[in-house]
Design a protein around this motif. Structure first.
Motif, PDB file in Angstrom:
ATOM      1  N   PRO A   6       0.717  -1.185   0.071  1.00  0.00           N
ATOM      2  CA  PRO A   6      -0.132  -0.232   0.039  1.00  0.00           C
ATOM      3  C   PRO A   6       0.961   1.248  -0.006  1.00  0.00           C
ATOM      4  CG  PRO A   6      -0.540  -1.506   1.567  1.00  0.00           C
ATOM      5  CD  PRO A   6       0.785  -1.723   1.315  1.00  0.00           C
ATOM      6  N   CYS A   7       0.544   2.090  -0.668  1.00  0.00           N
ATOM      7  CA  CYS A   7       1.252   3.404  -0.652  1.00  0.00           C
ATOM      8  C   CYS A   7       0.325   4.691  -0.900  1.00  0.00           C
ATOM      9  CB  CYS A   7       2.077   3.455  -1.786  1.00  0.00           C
ATOM     10  SG  CYS A   7       1.811   3.090  -3.484  1.00  0.00           S
ATOM     11  N   LYS A   8       0.847   5.632  -0.150  1.00  0.00           N
ATOM     12  CA  LYS A   8       0.227   6.938  -0.204  1.00  0.00           C
ATOM     13  C   LYS A   8       0.916   8.189  -0.820  1.00  0.00           C
ATOM     14  CE  LYS A   8      -2.076   9.851   3.311  1.00  0.00           C
ATOM     15  NZ  LYS A   8      -2.186  10.253   4.810  1.00  0.00           N
ATOM     16  N   ASN A  38       4.872   8.871  -0.062  1.00  0.00           N
ATOM     17  CA  ASN A  38       5.241   8.811   1.169  1.00  0.00           C
ATOM     18  C   ASN A  38       6.476   8.171   1.321  1.00  0.00           C
ATOM     19  OD1 ASN A  38       5.374   8.708   4.181  1.00  0.00           O
ATOM     20  ND2 ASN A  38       3.727   7.051   4.136  1.00  0.00           N
ATOM     21  N   VAL A  67      -0.624  -0.497  -4.234  1.00  0.00           N
ATOM     22  CA  VAL A  67      -2.365   0.002  -3.982  1.00  0.00           C
ATOM     23  C   VAL A  67      -2.304   1.322  -3.431  1.00  0.00           C
ATOM     24  CG1 VAL A  67      -4.607  -0.882  -2.966  1.00  0.00           C
ATOM     25  CG2 VAL A  67      -2.799  -2.554  -3.381  1.00  0.00           C
ATOM     26  N   SER A  68      -3.013   2.306  -4.247  1.00  0.00           N
ATOM     27  CA  SER A  68      -3.218   3.535  -3.379  1.00  0.00           C
ATOM     28  C   SER A  68      -4.736   3.902  -3.317  1.00  0.00           C
ATOM     29  CB  SER A  68      -2.335   4.465  -4.291  1.00  0.00           C
ATOM     30  OG  SER A  68      -2.127   5.804  -3.416  1.00  0.00           O
ATOM     31  N   PHE A  69      -4.920   4.524  -2.352  1.00  0.00           N
ATOM     32  CA  PHE A  69      -6.324   5.092  -2.208  1.00  0.00           C
ATOM     33  C   PHE A  69      -6.267   6.648  -2.269  1.00  0.00           C
ATOM     34  CE2 PHE A  69      -8.837   1.610  -0.262  1.00  0.00           C
ATOM     35  CZ  PHE A  69      -7.882   0.502  -0.060  1.00  0.00           C
ATOM     36  N   SER A 101      -7.493   6.018   8.928  1.00  0.00           N
ATOM     37  CA  SER A 101      -6.719   4.409   8.878  1.00  0.00           C
ATOM     38  C   SER A 101      -7.917   3.529   8.768  1.00  0.00           C
ATOM     39  CB  SER A 101      -6.417   4.542  10.323  1.00  0.00           C
ATOM     40  OG  SER A 101      -5.655   5.763  10.620  1.00  0.00           O
ATOM     41  N   GLY A 123       4.619   0.988   4.675  1.00  0.00           N
ATOM     42  CA  GLY A 123       5.297   2.203   5.428  1.00  0.00           C
ATOM     43  C   GLY A 123       4.721   2.087   6.889  1.00  0.00           C
ATOM     44  N   LYS A 124       5.516   2.527   7.980  1.00  0.00           N
ATOM     45  CA  LYS A 124       4.853   2.125   9.237  1.00  0.00           C
ATOM     46  C   LYS A 124       3.928   3.367   9.639  1.00  0.00           C
ATOM     47  CE  LYS A 124       8.888   4.004  12.170  1.00  0.00           C
ATOM     48  NZ  LYS A 124       9.599   3.940  13.234  1.00  0.00           N
ATOM     49  N   GLN A 125       4.156   4.305   8.858  1.00  0.00           N
ATOM     50  CA  GLN A 125       3.245   5.791   9.073  1.00  0.00           C
ATOM     51  C   GLN A 125       3.286   6.644   7.957  1.00  0.00           C
ATOM     52  OE1 GLN A 125       5.885   7.085  12.535  1.00  0.00           O
ATOM     53  NE2 GLN A 125       6.312   9.087  11.186  1.00  0.00           N
ATOM     54  N   GLU A 130       0.855  10.994  10.030  1.00  0.00           N
ATOM     55  CA  GLU A 130       1.455  10.358  11.189  1.00  0.00           C
ATOM     56  C   GLU A 130       0.743   9.464  11.993  1.00  0.00           C
ATOM     57  OE1 GLU A 130       4.914  12.593  12.732  1.00  0.00           O
ATOM     58  OE2 GLU A 130       4.146  14.190  11.629  1.00  0.00           O
ATOM     59  N   SER A 131      -0.217   8.905  11.469  1.00  0.00           N
ATOM     60  CA  SER A 131      -1.125   7.941  12.496  1.00  0.00           C
ATOM     61  C   SER A 131      -0.438   6.547  12.980  1.00  0.00           C
ATOM     62  CB  SER A 131      -2.740   7.489  11.797  1.00  0.00           C
ATOM     63  OG  SER A 131      -3.363   8.714  11.830  1.00  0.00           O
ATOM     64  N   GLY A 132       0.119   6.051  11.732  1.00  0.00           N
ATOM     65  CA  GLY A 132       0.897   4.712  12.031  1.00  0.00           C
ATOM     66  C   GLY A 132       0.100   3.622  12.541  1.00  0.00           C
ATOM     67  N   ALA A 133      -1.178   3.710  12.004  1.00  0.00           N
ATOM     68  CA  ALA A 133      -2.326   2.709  12.397  1.00  0.00           C
ATOM     69  C   ALA A 133      -2.811   1.749  11.331  1.00  0.00           C
ATOM     70  CB  ALA A 133      -3.366   3.531  12.771  1.00  0.00           C
TER      71      ALA A 133
END
Ligand SMILES: Cc1cc2nc3c(=O)[nH]c(=O)nc-3n(C[C@H](O)[C@H](O)[C@H](O)COP(=O)(O)OP(=O)(O)OC[C@H]3O[C@@H](n4cnc5c(N)ncnc54)[C@H](O)[C@@H]3O)c2cc1C
Ligand SMILES: Nc1ncnc2c1ncn2[C@@H]1O[C@H](COP(=O)(O)O)[C@@H](O)[C@H]1O
Lengths: 279, 325
Positions: A6-8, A38, A67-69, A101, A123-125, A130-133
């Motif tokens: 997943p990528c943003k 990101n 995958v990106s949203f 998230s 990614g971890k966040q 920066e939610s990291g969730a």
């Protein structure tokens, strides 16, 4: 193995200090800032490429799906990762403002159910929110193991088991995991020896770098022909209903005045003793 | 009336100090809404830690003994069950590596909205509103969650550690609940980075070194004497960690730790925004850099324009003399 990344897209993280706040604190305005992938996801893609290649022969050992949203423009972000070497993309069309998230993780679950990857690597966040969730929520929704903030990742059997070194306060926590799993990463994962797949010779050292590999010209040309599937969020059966609302955006209070330049160590010590009173 | 459960982070023989910041958040949330808070002591050392946790004014301290090393999958179901059984509204944890890993998983089991790494709390007519830092510390926003249950992780540097209240909370064991997924994860061990120095996130003084130190030897020979003269914790930029000069867990910044000591010294660090995100809440910031245009000047209170290899040894001697005098 089949890896889903997943990528943003985020507004240029190196210029995050140039974002502004709309009148009344209703929104963050990033006008004039370029969108970039990101960086945490860039590291995720790099790790996925390392897991799925024989670096000494450049042979590919599996498939990487990005995958990106986001809005249609997020295609560009996906394309950048395809140019690095990922195989195909999925764009889930959605308004950034309706994503949180949970929405992203529920959408990712639907895609995982369909694609059945061996691993989700991400990614971890995100560098903006920066939610990291998302990673943890996804793992929980899938009932899969999670390795949060992996610094090292090793497989020797095509990903059926993963040896993961997680970054924790005070050291590295080592886990052995039966896949499929969700693994989230920070920058350590692109250290030269951080990823081992049992195929690339163990002594192969990837170059030191701050980011994932650059796309070659050939990679960029190839990426133009790689498929990107598009779908609506609703087609995944996911409602665009965030669990929370943001308001009252502000800039953090500026630090007191400007730096006092001091000429000598003696002067510094004096100021720290008499002005700042910290010595 | 918020009823809050704090998940304590334990060490082998006690309680991680960051837990006290989560307790202080819980006390604020409970106090502001006329509610109450309890603490859950979970892990191999849960019972031993409970007596310490009982002295911070919680209604109850719950204990759940889970043996073996930390695996989040072996904790989340137990925590979620405790939250449900106790009819809590908010489950809180510190935003350390532990809390960041654990809390979202607990949240999903409870269908709770998540506020990660909060830097402040507003109570608005009984509603909890969470202040969060975003964009590498360049934006603050207020998050209001619409879910009945809420999961919150608390940034240690922004909540004063709770003080002991004198009384002793009642201690009560809760059920440990299995989670099928846990059988797919084996704890192998922790490679611990040993240090005699204060912990980075807890120290009053932090001295961080950057790429300019050029080697692990220089960290040892040049920077460490200053760190020790100041009884400080040692930190580093990502560039210094990546180059292997110091262990990774010393990294200060967006990807590393967020610190807010009374005094922060940035030695040979340019001040990239991702580094600033981890230290600009410090009370007094000193930069030692030979380039007076370095972006660290944006946040520094004092800026010594100098070659660190001359300045640091001189500063070490001056600090020693000042402390002796
Ligand atoms: C998503 C993302 C997350 C990141 N997270 C972090 C993070 O958590 N923490 C972090 O630190 N970085 C992080 N970074 C990296 C960050 O952008 C910078 O690359 C990094 O902080 C630079 O480290 P530095 O200041 O030590 O090195 P440099 O930028 O190379 O600075 C070295 C400085 O030393 C000075 N100098 C050189 N020689 C001397 C001398 N002899 N005496 C005195 N001064 C000297 C120079 O003038 C310069 O200012 C992140 C980057 C990204 C993209
Ligand atoms: N809009 C999005 N599209 C795809 N992936 C996302 C999106 N938002 C978050 N993610 C993934 O979730 C990770 C963690 O993001 P977050 O939980 O938002 O900090 C990111 O590194 C991405 O891999």
């Amino acid at each position: 193995m089949k890896i889903l990344v997943p990528c943003k897209r985020v507004s240029d993280p190196d210029n995050a200090n140039k974002v502004k706040i709309a009148e009344g604190g209703t929104a963050v305005v990033a006008d004039g800032l370029e969108f970039k992938p990101n960086p945490f996801d860039d590291w995720g893609v790099e790790a996925a490429l390392r897991l799925n290649e024989n670096a000494s022969t450049n042979e590919s050992l599996g498939e990487i799906i990005v995958v990106s949203f986001g809005p249609a423009e997020a295609t560009q972000t996906i394309r950048q990762f395809l140019a690095m070497g990922a195989d195909r993309g999925v764009l889930v069309k959605s308004e950034d403002a309706t994503l949180d998230s949970y929405v992203v993780a529920k959408g990712l679950k639907a895609i995982v159910d369909k694609e059945q990857p061996d691993l989700v690597l991400m990614g971890k966040q995100s560098a903006d929110g920066e939610s990291g969730a998302v990673g943890a929520i996804l793992a929980e929704l899938l009932g899969w193991p999670l390795a949060f903030s992996a610094a090292t990742l090793k497989t020797s059997d095509g990903g059926k088991t993963l040896e993961v070194g997680r970054e924790v306060d005070g050291g590295i926590l080592n886990l052995s995991i039966d896949g499929p799993a969700v693994v989230t990463v920070g920058d350590r994962i692109i250290a030269p020896g951080a990823v081992k797949n049992g195929v690339t010779p163990d002594d192969h050292a990837y170059p030191e770098s701050d980011s994932g590999r650059y796309a070659s010209l050939k990679g960029i040309m190839k990426a133009k022909k790689k498929p990107i599937e598009e779908m609506e969020l609703s087609a995944l059966g996911v409602e665009a209903a965030p669990t929370g609302d943001y308001s009252d955006f502000t800039m953090p209070p500026a630090r007191s005045g400007t730096a006092t330049f001091v000429e000598s160590v003696q002067e510094l010590v004096e100021k720290l003793q008499t002005e700042a009173k910290v010595l | 009336m918020a009823k809050v459960l704090v998940i304590a982070e334990l060490t082998e023989d006690g309680v991680r100090k960051a837990t006290l910041s989560a307790i202080s958040f819980a006390a604020q949330a409970a106090g502001g809404t006329g509610g109450s808070f309890d603490v859950l002591s979970i892990g191999a050392a849960a019972t031993g830690a409970a007596s310490k946790l009982a002295s911070y004014g919680a209604g109850k301290v719950l204990t759940a003994t889970v043996d073996g090393g930390y695996v989040g999958e072996r904790y989340a179901a137990t925590i979620a069950a405790a939250v449900k059984n106790g009819a809590y509204d908010v489950v809180a944890c510190c935003a350390t590596a532990y809390g960041k890993d654990l809390l979202p998983r607990v949240a999903v089991k409870l269908e709770a909205g998540i506020a990660s790494d909060i830097v402040g709390l507003n109570v608005d007519g009984g509603t909890l509103k969470y202040r969060r830092s975003m964009y590498a510390g360049n934006v603050l926003g207020t998050l209001t969650l619409s879910t009945a249950l809420q999961a919150v992780s608390v940034r240690q540097s922004e909540f004063e550690p709770a003080a002991e209240s004198g009384g002793a909370s009642a201690v009560e064991a809760v059920d440990v609940v299995d989670d099928a997924v846990a059988s797919r994860i084996r704890f192998v061990g922790v490679d611990v980075v040993k240090s005699e120095r204060p912990e980075l996130t807890e120290a009053d003084v932090v001295v961080s070194g950057g790429r300019a130190l050029k080697s692990a030897e220089n960290f040892t020979n040049v920077l460490e004497p200053l760190v020790d003269a100041l009884d400080a914790a040692m930190g580093a930029s990502r560039a210094a960690c990546d180059a292997g000069y110091v262990p990774n867990d010393l990294q200060v910044g967006q990807t590393g730790k967020v610190v807010a000591p009374k005094l922060y010294l940035a030695v040979g660090i340019s001040g990239a925004i991702q580094h600033l995100a981890g230290m600009k809440g410090s009370k007094t910031i000193v930069a030692i850099n030979k380039d007076k245009e370095a972006p660290i000047a944006q946040v520094a209170d004092y800026f010594l324009v100098s070659d660190l290899f001359e300045a640091v040894p001189a500063l070490t001697e001056a600090v020693k003399a000042a402390k002796a005098g």
